[in-house]
Design an enzyme around this catalytic site. Structure first.
Site, PDB file in Angstrom:
ATOM      1  N   GLU A   1       0.868  -1.205   0.151  1.00 34.44           N
ATOM      2  CA  GLU A   1       0.066   0.077  -0.329  1.00 34.44           C
ATOM      3  C   GLU A   1       0.829   1.187   0.093  1.00 34.44           C
ATOM      4  O   GLU A   1       1.543   1.416   1.008  1.00 34.44           O
ATOM      5  CB  GLU A   1      -0.908  -0.019   1.138  1.00 34.44           C
TER       6      GLU A   1
ATOM      7  N   LYS B 254      -8.070 -15.158  16.306  1.00 37.47           N
ATOM      8  CA  LYS B 254      -8.135 -14.958  15.001  1.00 37.47           C
ATOM      9  C   LYS B 254      -9.547 -14.584  14.705  1.00 37.47           C
ATOM     10  O   LYS B 254     -10.044 -14.937  13.639  1.00 37.47           O
ATOM     11  CB  LYS B 254      -7.562 -16.151  14.068  1.00 37.47           C
TER      12      LYS B 254
ATOM     13  N   ASP C 196       2.215 -14.337  12.908  1.00 35.43           N
ATOM     14  CA  ASP C 196       0.961 -15.031  12.291  1.00 35.43           C
ATOM     15  C   ASP C 196       0.170 -14.044  11.575  1.00 35.43           C
ATOM     16  O   ASP C 196      -0.455 -13.139  12.322  1.00 35.43           O
ATOM     17  CB  ASP C 196       0.121 -15.760  13.164  1.00 35.43           C
TER      18      ASP C 196
ATOM     19  N   HIS D 270      -2.751  10.125  -1.736  1.00 35.66           N
ATOM     20  CA  HIS D 270      -2.916   8.910  -2.385  1.00 35.66           C
ATOM     21  C   HIS D 270      -2.819   8.970  -3.844  1.00 35.66           C
ATOM     22  O   HIS D 270      -2.336   8.184  -4.349  1.00 35.66           O
ATOM     23  CB  HIS D 270      -4.197   8.226  -1.857  1.00 35.66           C
TER      24      HIS D 270
END
Length: 569
Positions: free
Chosen positions: A248, A380, A456, A554
């Protein structure tokens, strides 16, 4: 490209011979010694094995519940044990027969082996000459060029066996003994089966031995993610250059601006509020009353020392901190929390929980363990229990940004930042019904650091729980900003942290591996750096929004006019 399976050896040889009336003698098979057909014999013994095992397990469970000695056997139980042993011996013999038969069948294919070289050449010519005809699109497309990853004739034979389904793709590493060669063969077979090229997905330049049995199964290459650095971040009097793996645009640049603003004001400070990984199995009883007895037993302080001894046997770093129980009818959810040293600790805490469950069976033989994880952990997934109780490392990080820095570096003012934070991060998140999402983009920074340091990535879900607070101080001139993150789940040993690239990023931060002087200090420091980087990212993004610079930034840095589809290494 028209990808066809290699015909069976007998069929190919028969097609090449002229048709005659002579009969050939079928080579004997080891299974011909059985009195019944092989499939029928297998079905009988498989059924016998599992039915008898099921019967014996039920009988032994009934004896345990009625306190009947297990060595007292009835005639039916003796017969069942004999049948179980007999069927087990047959099943072992069956696999042996299948193994021997594969060698006998191999020796019967001499005609195929004599023509193997010609078949390989024809297969290669056929592969190059034929193409899959796609459904005609509005505009014709050029067929993809499949770039082979193999070079030897032996590899070509294995590729064909994978394509034909004779060799499982997942077994290549164990059969070949060379992880890189196995990845190349699997990659080439995948291209032939799908008719799609993997050009652009790198194969060479990676240590596939380092991920075997640890990080990834059935590899065909690796994905390249650029790593940028933000900083230096001045945190607790020490400067850190923060590695961030992301695709990004503006993310690293924005975080870097936040680090600059924090450093210009004397840096940020952080505190570790809690450090403990959790695992919560679910167990079931016959009645809710009996389930409540287990809950009272586990939450009784008099029993904690006994449970700790049993739990701590799993590891020299695991130390039980507490057990929190929740009930749903006759089901009990047991949330164990323990310290795990410098490891993230999921495997460690799971082993300790298993030890305790085995111990509890002595006093609660009617307890049925439904699952080692009952989602009360909670791993998670966004969950209120993590937001309230914490999981992993709970961190608070704060800084005071001077008025002149807000004006010159961040291009906005304190009043605008405070108002935006209230309406966006607090009120706006409440309107949206957010759970742990009272921030601008904490997940951006957490994910980038997780990828760079071998954490993770899926645990970004709860690790990104964050509430960002801003208020004016010093008579409204300066800005106080803080982030509270209750469940940052990181480690500096195990898993992806042992890969070369990720290990290098940990080394850049000074937290590579386990701390020998103070176990757990490296992982706690990594969690504090994550929180400090989130603080910098929140400060910079909120300033860009308050100043109306977000879209312009951006459009300038996150949109490229260059065609990079063909730029591969």
């Amino acid at each position: 490209m028209d990808l066809r399976r290699r015909p069976p050896p007998n069929a190919t040889a028969a097609a090449k011979r002229p048709t005659t009336t002579t009969t050939t003698t079928t080579p004997p098979k080891a299974s011909d010694a059985l009195p019944l057909p092989l499939y029928l014999t297998n079905a009988i013994f498989f059924t016998l094995f599992f039915s008898v095992a099921y019967y014996l397990l039920h009988r032994w469970r009934d004896k345990i519940r009625t306190s009947t000695p297990l060595h007292l056997l009835t005639f039916s139980e003796i017969s069942a044990i004999v049948s179980l042993i007999a069927s087990f011996i047959y099943l072992l013999g069956f696999f042996g027969i299948d193994f021997v038969q594969s060698f006998i069948a191999r020796n019967s294919n001499d005609a195929w082996e004599e023509e193997e070289e010609n078949e390989q050449q024809k297969l290669e010519q056929h592969r190059r000459a034929t193409q899959i005809l796609p459904t005609p699109p509005p505009q014709p497309q050029q067929p993809e060029t499949l770039i082979p990853s193999i070079s030897s004739a032996d590899d070509e034979e294995i590729v064909c066996s994978v394509v034909d389904g004779r060799t499982p793709s997942y077994s290549l590493e164990s059969r070949i003994g060379d992880c890189f060669r196995a990845a190349a063969i699997r990659r080439d077979a995948l291209q032939r089966v799908t008719g799609r090229s993997l050009k652009g997905l790198p194969l060479e330049g990676f240590d596939y031995d380092s991920i075997l049995g640890q990080c990834c199964e059935m590899p065909v290459g690796y994905v390249q993610i650029p790593v940028g650095v933000a900083g230096p971040l001045l945190l607790d009097g020490v400067q850190y250059v923060v590695p961030m793996a992301t695709t990004e645009g503006c993310l690293v640049a924005s975080t870097n601006r936040g680090c600059k603003a924090i450093s210009a004001c004397g840096g940020a400070s952080s505190v570790v509020l809690r450090d403990g990984m959790s695992r919560a199995p679910v167990v079931r009883f016959g009645t809710a009353k009996r389930a409540a007895e287990l809950k009272f037993f586990l939450e009784d302080p008099l029993n904690f020392d006994t449970l700790s001894v049993v739990f701590n046997r799993s590891s020299r770093f695991a130390r039980l901190q507490g057990v929190q129980c929740a009930m749903a009818g006759k089901n009990v959810y047991l949330r164990f929390t323990c310290s795990t040293g410098d490891a993230m600790g999921m495997n460690m805490v799971s082993k300790g929980v298993q030890n305790v469950l085995d111990f509890l069976q002595n006093d609660f033989p009617d307890m049925d363990v439904i699952g080692i994880s009952g989602n009360y952990c909670s791993d998670k997934k966004p969950a209120a229990v993590n937001w309230i109780e914490g999981r992993g490392k709970s961190i608070v990080c704060e800084a005071i940004i001077k008025e002149e820095v807000v004006t010159k570096v961040l291009k906005t003012n304190v009043a605008a930042l405070v108002e935006l934070n209230m309406l966006k991060n607090l009120a706006g998140s409440a309107v949206a019904g957010a759970l742990g999402g009272y921030n601008a983009h904490a997940s951006n920074i957490v994910s980038a650091i997780f990828l760079a340091t071998g954490q993770d990535p899926a645990q970004n879900v709860e690790s990104s729980h964050c509430i960002t607070m801003m208020e004016s101080v010093n008579e409204g001139r300066d800005l106080h900003i803080s982030v509270t993150m209750p469940s940052i789940e990181v480690g500096t040993v195990g898993g992806g942290t042992q890969l070369a690239s990720q290990s290098a990023c940990l080394n850049l931060l000074g937290v590579k591996g386990a701390s020998k002087e103070s176990p757990g200090s490296n992982s706690r420091l990594l969690a504090k750096i994550v929180a400090g980087a989130v603080l910098a990212g929140e400060l910079s993004l909120m300033s860009a929004i308050a100043a109306g610079q977000l879209v312009r930034s951006h459009m300038k840095y996150n949109r490229s006019s260059r065609d990079v589809s063909n730029c591969t290494s």
